[in-house]
Structure formats: C-alpha cells, structure tokens
Design an enzyme around this catalytic site. Structure first.
Site, PDB file in Angstrom:
ATOM      1  N   LYS A   1      18.325  -9.876 -33.542  1.00 27.05           N
ATOM      2  CA  LYS A   1      19.411  -9.410 -34.395  1.00 27.05           C
ATOM      3  C   LYS A   1      19.704  -7.937 -34.109  1.00 27.05           C
ATOM      4  O   LYS A   1      20.840  -7.535 -33.935  1.00 27.05           O
ATOM      5  CB  LYS A   1      19.019  -9.617 -35.862  1.00 27.05           C
TER       6      LYS A   1
ATOM      7  N   GLU B   1       9.114  -5.943 -28.394  1.00 25.21           N
ATOM      8  CA  GLU B   1       8.469  -7.128 -27.804  1.00 25.21           C
ATOM      9  C   GLU B   1       9.501  -7.999 -27.079  1.00 25.21           C
ATOM     10  O   GLU B   1       9.295  -8.443 -25.947  1.00 25.21           O
ATOM     11  CB  GLU B   1       7.802  -7.974 -28.896  1.00 25.21           C
TER      12      GLU B   1
ATOM     13  N   GLY C   1      16.950 -11.496 -40.675  1.00 24.61           N
ATOM     14  CA  GLY C   1      16.249 -12.216 -39.607  1.00 24.61           C
ATOM     15  C   GLY C   1      15.563 -13.478 -40.116  1.00 24.61           C
ATOM     16  O   GLY C   1      15.680 -14.557 -39.542  1.00 24.61           O
ATOM     17  N   ARG C   2      14.829 -13.358 -41.225  1.00 23.47           N
ATOM     18  CA  ARG C   2      14.054 -14.511 -41.728  1.00 23.47           C
ATOM     19  C   ARG C   2      14.939 -15.536 -42.437  1.00 23.47           C
ATOM     20  O   ARG C   2      14.444 -16.585 -42.852  1.00 23.47           O
ATOM     21  CB  ARG C   2      12.920 -14.023 -42.627  1.00 23.47           C
TER      22      ARG C   2
ATOM     23  N   GLU D   1       7.470 -11.474 -46.017  1.00 24.92           N
ATOM     24  CA  GLU D   1       8.307 -10.346 -45.589  1.00 24.92           C
ATOM     25  C   GLU D   1       9.402 -10.083 -46.628  1.00 24.92           C
ATOM     26  O   GLU D   1       9.853  -8.948 -46.799  1.00 24.92           O
ATOM     27  CB  GLU D   1       8.926 -10.611 -44.206  1.00 24.92           C
TER      28      GLU D   1
ATOM     29  N   HIS E   1     -10.620 -30.630 -43.251  1.00 32.86           N
ATOM     30  CA  HIS E   1     -11.899 -30.455 -42.555  1.00 32.86           C
ATOM     31  C   HIS E   1     -12.104 -29.004 -42.161  1.00 32.86           C
ATOM     32  O   HIS E   1     -12.942 -28.692 -41.320  1.00 32.86           O
ATOM     33  CB  HIS E   1     -11.942 -31.377 -41.337  1.00 32.86           C
TER      34      HIS E   1
ATOM     35  N   LYS F   1       5.611   0.099 -36.269  1.00 33.99           N
ATOM     36  CA  LYS F   1       6.389   0.175 -35.027  1.00 33.99           C
ATOM     37  C   LYS F   1       6.384   1.602 -34.491  1.00 33.99           C
ATOM     38  O   LYS F   1       6.208   1.835 -33.294  1.00 33.99           O
ATOM     39  CB  LYS F   1       7.836  -0.266 -35.266  1.00 33.99           C
TER      40      LYS F   1
HETATM   41  O1  F6P Z   1       9.189  -7.753 -38.208  1.00 34.42           O
HETATM   42  C1  F6P Z   1      10.351  -7.109 -38.580  1.00 34.42           C
HETATM   43  C2  F6P Z   1      11.566  -7.804 -38.085  1.00 34.42           C
HETATM   44  O2  F6P Z   1      12.586  -6.913 -38.212  1.00 34.42           O
HETATM   45  C3  F6P Z   1      11.872  -9.132 -38.795  1.00 34.42           C
HETATM   46  O3  F6P Z   1      12.481  -8.937 -40.014  1.00 34.42           O
HETATM   47  C4  F6P Z   1      12.734  -9.808 -37.776  1.00 34.42           C
HETATM   48  O4  F6P Z   1      12.891 -11.190 -38.011  1.00 34.42           O
HETATM   49  C5  F6P Z   1      11.967  -9.489 -36.520  1.00 34.42           C
HETATM   50  O5  F6P Z   1      11.483  -8.180 -36.707  1.00 34.42           O
HETATM   51  C6  F6P Z   1      12.759  -9.562 -35.261  1.00 34.42           C
HETATM   52  O6  F6P Z   1      13.869  -8.699 -35.332  1.00 34.42           O
HETATM   53  P1  F6P Z   1      15.081  -8.822 -34.332  1.00 34.42           P
HETATM   54  O7  F6P Z   1      15.698 -10.153 -34.518  1.00 34.42           O
HETATM   55  O8  F6P Z   1      15.991  -7.699 -34.699  1.00 34.42           O
HETATM   56  O9  F6P Z   1      14.533  -8.660 -32.941  1.00 34.42           O
END
Ligand code: F6P
Length: 528
Positions: free
Chosen positions: A200, A206, A259-260, A345, A375, A492
């Site tokens: 987003k 990452e 995002g979530r 979150e 289990h 971060k």
């Molecule tokens: O972990 C924080 C966060 O901003 C989440 O809210 C989000 O889903 C995720 O990182 C990935 O963010 P993006 O879609 O901006 O890469």
C-alpha cells in the site's frame, strides 16, 4: 474481573455488576436452568450457497447480558461510528483518513457515497483487465508483500486450493529473510512467472528488498522484458515510478483502505490471477452480505455486533487476556495468523481516541488448526490456571475425500467446546483418590463456535467480514482508533539504525546490549 474505571475504556457499572453475578454461576448451571439456552444464544446467517450458525451459548453470558452489551454499545457510540465509517467520514483521526473498505465493496444501490462506489467500480475493472491480459504462458504467480499485503491473499489462496482448481500456481514471499523468496521461486522458470508486488505504501523495506531481488532473478532468467513480469498494487503509484523497479502495470487502491482491511481490494490480485475473477467476486459477495447484515440487522440479531461485544466482554469486563482461535479445517489453517494482524494491529493500543490511557485493549490472539492443536496446547486450555476463551470455526461438509473422517474432525471440535465448558469433577472421574485431582478438569471455559454448512468462497468472505466488523466493534467499545498502527513505526526506524551499525556505522548512543549484539553479529559474519 477488571476494576470499574471512568473514561472511554471504562466498563459501565451495570455491566460490571452483571458480570459479577454471572461469575458466581457456572456454565453447567446456566445450561441447567435454561433448556433453550443454545437456541436463545445462537444466531444464523444465510449466505447464498451456505449457512452459518454462530453459537455464543458456551460464553459466560445470558440474554440479559447481551441486551446490556447492546445498550453499552449505544452509550459508547458504536452505531454512530459505524454510520460515519459508511459515509466516508475521516474516523481514522490520527492519519486524517476515512475508512472505506466496506464502502469499496458495497453494491451499486448501497448508501456509500457515489465517489467511493465509482472508485470501487474502477478498481474492479482494473482487476478484471489485468487478469484478462495475463498471457496463458504465465503459469506461476508470486505475491511479494507483508502484513496486510500478504496475510489476506495468502489465507484466501490457501483455503481456495481445497475448493477450486487453480488456473495458475501461486506462491507467497513476505519475509526479508532471503530464504523466503528463495523458496518461493525455487524450481520456477522466470519466463512463465509473474510477480505481484503488493505494498500500500510502496515504502515497506521487506517488500522492496524482495521486489529488487525478484527483478534481478527475472533479468538473469532470460526474460526479454522484465516489466511484463512485475505488477504493482499500491496507493502510491508515484513511489513505484521512483523505485526504479521494472514494473509494467500498476493497480491502485485508495489510502483509506487500511492494509489489514485490504483483502477485498486489488491487494488480492494474486487470488484473481490464480483462481479467477469470478471466485474473487464470490468472496466479495460473502463479505457484502455480512456488511449489509451488519449495517441493517437489529442489534440483538446482528452477528458481527454480538461477536465483537462478546469478545469485548471477555477482555474488558471479565479480564481474559488472550483468545485462542482454532479452525477445525486444514483449509483455514492460516486464519489465526490473519486474525492476529487484523485484531492486534487494530486494537493493540495504549490510548483512546483522545490520547488518554486505556485500562485494557486487544487480547492476545493466537491459535492453530484442530485437531493438531488438541495435541499441542489444549492441555493448558483445559487445566491451566488461566482462562482462555476459544473461537472454534468449522464446516459440516468435507472438502476432502472422506466424509467419515471429516465427521470425526467436527466431532472433535464440538467435544472440545463441551469439555471446556462443562469439564469433569473429581466425583465424576472416580477411581484413585490422588489421580482424581489430576484428572478432573474445571470446565467453565468459554467458547464461541462458528459452524458453516459448507466452506465456499462466499463463506470465507463472510467469515473475514464478520471478524473485520467484530474488530471494529471491539475497538469502538475500547474507545480507541482501530485504523492506525503507530506502534510498528519505532521498530522500523531502529532497524535502519541497527542495519547501519552492522554495516560499520555504529550508533554511539545505542545501549550496551544492542551494541554488543551488533558487534557479535559482525564478528560472526566476518571471521578473520
Ligand atoms: O506492519 C505495519 C504495516 O504497515 C501493516 O499495517 C501493513 O499491512 C504492512 O505493514 C505492509 O504495509 P504495505 O502494504 O504498505 O507494504
């Protein structure tokens, strides 16, 4: 039970005293005094191709408690907040944003503002065109994204594989651990692979690191035009252009979809590419059915509302710190991970909307698929010293090749909820006096069971939307903003400083533990 406090996160006094009187009555007693309890405290939803039964009767509630909870929801402004969300008001105040995941999947005759509906149509068209334009020679999709840009589509694809034959095989890489991408691309041919870079913000380190490595892999894989093999999904198309990545197509999503909460948006492009647009639309249909129910059903019949209120009751009123989510379905094995982000979150916050300290917020959400979980951690659920409310999710029709074994699976789910609720006394255990104490289980451990007639794409959509709205209700009851996530920012920033230290530019102000861990890592990385 928690202390009664004043302020947004407080528990109304009448609810606290109701909880006190209920806490002296066991689930055994509650069932004994009301033969219709299961019926009285269950709700159903019809979802087109399947049905959902939600059984709240094994929770430490009664009909009066549900009424009182609905009243508390009124007092805490849950319904007003919902109206504001649907109307596109900026209820995510700290980010000055509206919250539009519901509006963006609403039907054309819904109450959502027309601009949002137009945006929803545009996005749906974009997804359709992208899927239609994908050459048949592309046989593999690799989704690169993390958090909400990974967990939703990954859950969907992992579930759908037991229902539909994929058009293309889909894989996911989220972690910056290089092993994740290495595994995702192992055995693939670059010429028949497309990467969907979902971010987003298009600023998540990452995802960008994985996208850069994917671009290198394409370049070394005899691909004539890497841009034909990378699609981006983002709310920040300018950043895609500035990234220097060879991206051929960019699908956009509005900033107002968190995002979530983005699983019904273009973030699930990988789902549409692997299972087809129609399946994705079925999932969105299931979500829409629950959205419409949430917005219009009477409070005491309203499944997501009651669900959220029961979760809030358990954490804010009864003081249970965690919830175990246990899907009795291999197809829903990823549900606990998905819900961890959605709920924790959203609602893992220390302050209310005005910035005042909260006495309690999100429970810890954890879990695993049954029967495996029986289990692993169920011993603690049955006899441990903490009460952990459980959330059971199952479906009556099998998705596998043995109906009999599926019946055994469902039997285990129901039996676990029974054992947790009613336990077994020392007298009932009988036998050796010492062993009795070890074998007795206290019972009175609450659970909700969500039983679908069958698991379909619609059912999964409905399940996700139910939890989205339940999370909204819980957040509104806590009095917090469920749509920001400032807590993840500090880590971060510090990761960037630590990375600089690993690369030879130490932070002179860092604490001794951090400095010594960096130093040790550097020694092991570069042995002389
Ligand atoms: O972990 C924080 C966060 O901003 C989440 O809210 C989000 O889903 C995720 O990182 C990935 O963010 P993006 O879609 O901006 O890469």
């Amino acid at each position: 039970m928690r202390k009664v406090m004043s302020g947004a996160g407080s528990v109304p006094t009448h609810l606290a005293s109701l909880a006190k009187s209920l806490s002296t009555t066991s689930l055994r007693e509650l069932f004994a005094v009301d033969p219709d309890r299961a019926k009285r405290l269950s709700r159903t939803l019809t979802l087109g191709d399947c049905e959902l039964l939600v059984d709240f009767s094994k929770q430490a509630i009664n009909a009066r408690a549900l009424e009182a909870l609905v009243e508390a929801a009124r007092e805490k402004g849950v319904f007003e907040l919902l109206v504001k969300m649907i109307a596109g008001a900026p209820i995510n105040e700290t980010e000055h944003r509206a919250v539009t995941h519901v509006a963006m999947r609403s039907s054309s005759d819904a109450t959502a503002p027309s601009a949002l509906r137009a945006e929803a149509d545009r996005s749906r068209r974009e997804i359709r065109e992208t899927v239609a334009a994908m050459p048949a020679a592309i046989t593999h999709v690799v989704n690169l994204g993390i958090g909400g840009s990974d967990l939703g589509p990954a859950l969907l694809c992992d579930s759908l594989v037991s229902m539909r034959t994929p058009i293309r095989e889909v894989r996911f890489a989220s972690n910056v651990d290089p092993v994740d991408l290495d595994r995702a691309i192992a055995g693939l041919d670059a010429r028949s692979t497309v990467f969907v870079v979902c971010s987003k913000s298009f600023g998540t380190s990452e995802t960008l690191a994985n996208a850069r490595r994917a671009a290198q892999w394409l370049a070394s894989g005899r691909v004539t035009d890497p841009r034909q093999h990378i699609i981006a999904v983002t709310s920040q198309p300018d950043r895609v252009a500035a990234s220097g990545l060879p991206v051929g197509r960019v699908l956009t999503m509005p900033e107002s979809i968190g995002g979530r909460y983005s699983v019904s948006s273009a973030v699930s492009l990988s789902v549409a590419l692997s299972f087809g647009v129609e399946v994705f639309e079925e999932i969105r249909d299931g979500m829409r059915l629950v959205d419409e129910h949430f917005v219009s059903a009477a409070p005491l019949d309203n499944v997501p509302l009651l669900h959220g209120l029961v979760w809030w009751w358990n954490s804010a009123v009864l003081g249970h710190a965690t919830v175990a989510v246990v899907p009795y379905s291999t197809s829903l094995a990823m549900l606990p991970s998905y819900l961890q982000q959605l709920i924790m979150e959203s609602n893992g916050k220390a302050v209310d909307r005005k910035g005042s300290a909260l006495p309690v917020s999100s429970p810890v959400v954890w879990g695993g698929a049954g029967t495996n979980a029986q289990h692993a951690f169920f011993q603690m659920l049955h006899q441990g010293t903490q009460t952990v409310p459980c959330e059971f999710v199952g479906h009556s029709a099998s998705l596998g090749t043995s109906d009999a074994d599926h019946d055994t699976l469902v039997a285990n789910m129901i039996a676990q909820s029974q054992a947790l609720a009613f336990g077994v006394t020392q007298e009932e255990v009988g036998g050796d006096a010492t062993l009795r104490a070890h074998r007795a289980t206290p019972g009175n451990r609450p659970s909700t069971t969500l039983l679908f007639s069958r698991l379909t794409p619609r059912a999964i959509g409905a399940l996700i939307a139910t939890f989205e709205h339940s999370t909204f209700v819980q957040g509104a009851m806590f009095g917090l903003n469920s749509f920001d996530q400032w807590g993840v920012e500090l880590g971060k920033q510090l990761a960037a400083k630590v990375a600089a230290g690993i690369n030879g530019t130490p932070d002179s102000k860092a604490d001794s533990s951090t400095s010594s861990l960096i130093a040790q890592h550097r020694r092991w990385r570069n042995p002389r």
